[in-house]
Design a protein around this motif. Sequence first.
Motif, PDB file in Angstrom:
ATOM      1  N   ALA A  22      39.850  35.029  36.341  1.00 19.98           N
ATOM      2  CA  ALA A  22      38.692  34.712  38.758  1.00 19.98           C
ATOM      3  C   ALA A  22      37.403  35.440  37.502  1.00 19.98           C
ATOM      4  N   SER A  23      37.791  36.587  37.244  1.00 21.36           N
ATOM      5  CA  SER A  23      36.965  37.831  36.533  1.00 21.36           C
ATOM      6  C   SER A  23      35.993  37.168  35.564  1.00 21.36           C
ATOM      7  N   MET A  24      36.486  36.326  34.429  1.00 17.78           N
ATOM      8  CA  MET A  24      35.449  35.374  33.689  1.00 17.78           C
ATOM      9  C   MET A  24      34.722  34.398  34.170  1.00 17.78           C
ATOM     10  N   LEU A  49      34.223  34.094  37.486  1.00 20.86           N
ATOM     11  CA  LEU A  49      32.951  35.008  38.331  1.00 20.86           C
ATOM     12  C   LEU A  49      31.512  35.488  37.418  1.00 20.86           C
ATOM     13  N   ARG A  50      32.063  36.164  36.408  1.00 19.69           N
ATOM     14  CA  ARG A  50      30.382  36.175  34.799  1.00 19.69           C
ATOM     15  C   ARG A  50      30.121  35.453  34.639  1.00 19.69           C
ATOM     16  N   VAL A  51      30.885  34.305  34.578  1.00 15.16           N
ATOM     17  CA  VAL A  51      29.773  33.420  33.674  1.00 15.16           C
ATOM     18  C   VAL A  51      28.922  32.466  34.399  1.00 15.16           C
ATOM     19  N   GLY A  52      29.737  32.563  35.918  1.00 15.10           N
ATOM     20  CA  GLY A  52      29.200  32.132  36.974  1.00 15.10           C
ATOM     21  C   GLY A  52      27.395  32.533  37.389  1.00 15.10           C
ATOM     22  N   VAL A  53      27.681  34.708  37.438  1.00 14.29           N
ATOM     23  CA  VAL A  53      26.927  35.300  37.141  1.00 14.29           C
ATOM     24  C   VAL A  53      25.663  35.104  35.928  1.00 14.29           C
ATOM     25  N   ASP A  74      31.173  24.690  29.584  1.00 16.53           N
ATOM     26  CA  ASP A  74      31.801  24.642  29.861  1.00 16.53           C
ATOM     27  C   ASP A  74      32.945  25.803  30.201  1.00 16.53           C
ATOM     28  N   VAL A  75      32.584  26.987  29.548  1.00 21.73           N
ATOM     29  CA  VAL A  75      33.297  28.162  29.498  1.00 21.73           C
ATOM     30  C   VAL A  75      33.855  28.023  31.319  1.00 21.73           C
ATOM     31  N   HIS A  76      33.547  27.935  32.162  1.00 21.90           N
ATOM     32  CA  HIS A  76      33.085  27.731  33.819  1.00 21.90           C
ATOM     33  C   HIS A  76      33.531  26.312  34.545  1.00 21.90           C
ATOM     34  N   ALA A  77      33.953  25.585  33.649  1.00 27.97           N
ATOM     35  CA  ALA A  77      34.981  24.223  33.642  1.00 27.97           C
ATOM     36  C   ALA A  77      35.893  24.393  33.430  1.00 27.97           C
ATOM     37  N   THR A  83      31.340  31.543  42.956  1.00 32.00           N
ATOM     38  CA  THR A  83      32.564  32.340  42.654  1.00 32.00           C
ATOM     39  C   THR A  83      34.174  32.052  43.399  1.00 32.00           C
ATOM     40  N   PRO A  84      34.372  31.917  42.314  1.00 33.31           N
ATOM     41  CA  PRO A  84      36.095  31.624  42.877  1.00 33.31           C
ATOM     42  C   PRO A  84      37.269  32.709  44.032  1.00 33.31           C
TER      43      PRO A  84
END
Length: 405
Positions: free
Chosen positions: A198-200, A202-206, A224-227, A401-402
């Motif tokens: 979840a943290s990863m 979130l950081r990709v989204g940010v 791709d990383v976010h999905a 953000t999940p």
Amino acid sequence: MRWVGRLFDARDTFARILLLDLSGIGYLVFGAHGGPAATGTQWALAVPAFLLALLCHRRPLVNLLLQSALLVAALVLVDDETINQVGASWALLELTMRATRPRTIWLGAGLLAAVDLTGLIGLPVRTALTGLFGPVVTVGLPLLLGLVVRTTRELGRQAQERAESERRRRESENRAARADERGAIARELHDVLAHHVASMVLRVGVARHVLPDLDPRVGEVFDDVHATGTAALTDLRRLVAVLRDPDGVRGDAALTAIDPSALPAALGAAVDRARQAGVVVEADVDPAVGTLDAVRGQAVLRLTQEALTNVAKHAGAAARARLTVSVEDGAVHWAVTDDGRGAAPAGVPTGGGHGIVGMRERVEVLGGRLEAGPTGSGWRVRTVLPGAGPAPHPPRPRAGTPEPA
């Protein structure tokens, strides 16, 4: 003593009697008192004894009564009553091995002893006292051998029961150990792995949000990383829910996931168990369920087991139930309906269990909604489990953000 049990197996009674009859015929033909002198009365008493022993090989008490009657006639009519004596003694042996009540055994032994003692009537006292040893062989020996066989069989049965009880105890301990292990795994997945994923995500989204003017190739990598992370997080939540399900430690389906190809057979086994409980079940299962992913396949199996158990528990053993499972456009349509026969007049089944609650929680974890309620005189539970497709990409300007796992 195992060979004794096999030699006197109840399934081989006919073969034993046939061999005994052949031995008797050999005695009449080749014995000391056999040959032509054995014809007439002796044969007239022996042949019925042979035939009755074969015809009554499944009714030892009837056979003993008939053989005892023929023995009484032989004691009066012939000098050599060996054939009828052996026939009556063997009938007592069969009765001792197979009688369901001990009282029957002792009454049969008393009857044969009384018949043997009638041959001593009218004899001199010394001869009569000597003749008392005869019943020790003709009654005591078959009685003793029969009791040995009965005891051997009983000890074998008790040993099997103890072995089966020990097997069930080990299985129960193994299931409990697996349940504890699943709980520990679920906690680790939730507290460590899911939070990190979840943290990863979130950081990709940010990063996507604060760096709007990225090279398109970098943006594609971020997407791709976010999905991938979002999909992994969804699968982790589903797996944690399955691991924590208390139903996983009951019955013979104690695995956290089921192989998709084994799902049709597992559903068939659940239907068979309900039928064994007295419920009439009609099953309409789409063969396509064998292609479901492991998590949804596990959910379908657990829902079926719980629903059919509730039918047997609340609608009664006389109820009729129908199970339908189909796959349409990737979604699983599942329903169990019963006619309510034998149920209480109230619309909602009685009892304080958590079956429906657990079913609803399982369905909601997979993105579905469980419907449970009365229908006519019975009860219906149904749901639609959405297809397990990839998670959609969130819009770039508003990076999603999940939820915390």
